[in-house]
Design an enzyme around this catalytic site. Structure first.
Site, mmCIF file in Angstrom:
data_model
loop_
_atom_site.group_PDB
_atom_site.id
_atom_site.type_symbol
_atom_site.label_atom_id
_atom_site.label_comp_id
_atom_site.label_asym_id
_atom_site.label_seq_id
_atom_site.Cartn_x
_atom_site.Cartn_y
_atom_site.Cartn_z
ATOM 1 N N GLU A 113 1.622 6.010 -7.266
ATOM 2 C CA GLU A 113 0.628 7.199 -7.776
ATOM 3 C C GLU A 113 1.017 8.562 -7.632
ATOM 4 O O GLU A 113 0.608 9.226 -8.565
ATOM 5 C CB GLU A 113 -0.782 6.866 -6.949
ATOM 6 C CG GLU A 113 -1.418 5.764 -7.167
ATOM 7 C CD GLU A 113 -2.690 5.305 -6.267
ATOM 8 O OE1 GLU A 113 -3.256 6.161 -5.378
ATOM 9 O OE2 GLU A 113 -3.550 4.673 -6.479
ATOM 10 N N GLU A 142 1.112 -1.328 0.004
ATOM 11 C CA GLU A 142 0.052 0.141 -0.107
ATOM 12 C C GLU A 142 0.973 1.179 -0.004
ATOM 13 O O GLU A 142 0.562 2.172 -0.687
ATOM 14 C CB GLU A 142 -0.735 -0.066 1.369
ATOM 15 C CG GLU A 142 -2.027 0.980 1.305
ATOM 16 C CD GLU A 142 -2.786 0.881 0.052
ATOM 17 O OE1 GLU A 142 -2.880 1.724 -0.748
ATOM 18 O OE2 GLU A 142 -3.697 -0.076 0.042
#
Length: 150
Positions: A97, A90
């Site tokens: 991102e 994560e």
């Protein structure tokens, strides 16, 4: 007559919790500073990424349930490692991102979409594996506990 294209406006999308304390190319001066930067990344993800908070909560719950059910130390370790893998992926997803957003600015690009989707898929795969591991290790003693109370 030539047309000039203006560069996209530079906007700072980072929340105030990320302070510009160093240039990104600088190396940490000592080990303590390296840990400080790493902790900043964890803090940033926890404060800005809903899924990271969910994974932390589920991981803590799984480990607590493992201890409560008196699983073997190796089983608790497997659940801890699996939960840690989900959190690490994560964090990598958040980094990818952010980097993609920095690179393409506010434009769409097929390769940017693929990078972001694949990073998110890595988290999904690890979360599904974590659920499988939790089911294999936690469900049998949980069922026994529930049945013994009826």
């Amino acid at each position: 007559m030539s047309q000039q294209v203006s560069p996209p406006q530079q906007t700072n999308h980072l929340p105030p919790l990320v302070k510009k304390e160093r240039e990104s190319w600088q190396v940490a001066s000592n080990l303590f500073i390296s840990f400080k930067y790493a902790w900043t990344g964890i803090t940033y993800s926890f404060q800005t990424q809903r899924n990271f908070r969910i994974h932390v909560g589920v991981g803590v719950l799984a480990i607590a349930l493992s201890v409560f059910l008196h699983l073997q130390p190796i089983e608790i370790a497997v659940i801890g490692i699996t939960s840690g893998l989900v959190l690490a992926l994560e964090l990598l997803n958040t980094a990818i991102e952010s980097l993609v957003d920095l690179t393409v600015k506010q434009t769409y690009h097929d390769l940017a979409k693929i990078a972001k989707d694949c990073a998110a898929a890595a988290v999904l795969v690890s979360a599904l594996v974590a659920v499988l591991v939790a089911c294999i290790l936690l469900l049998p003693p949980l069922v026994v506990l529930i049945m013994s109370n009826f």
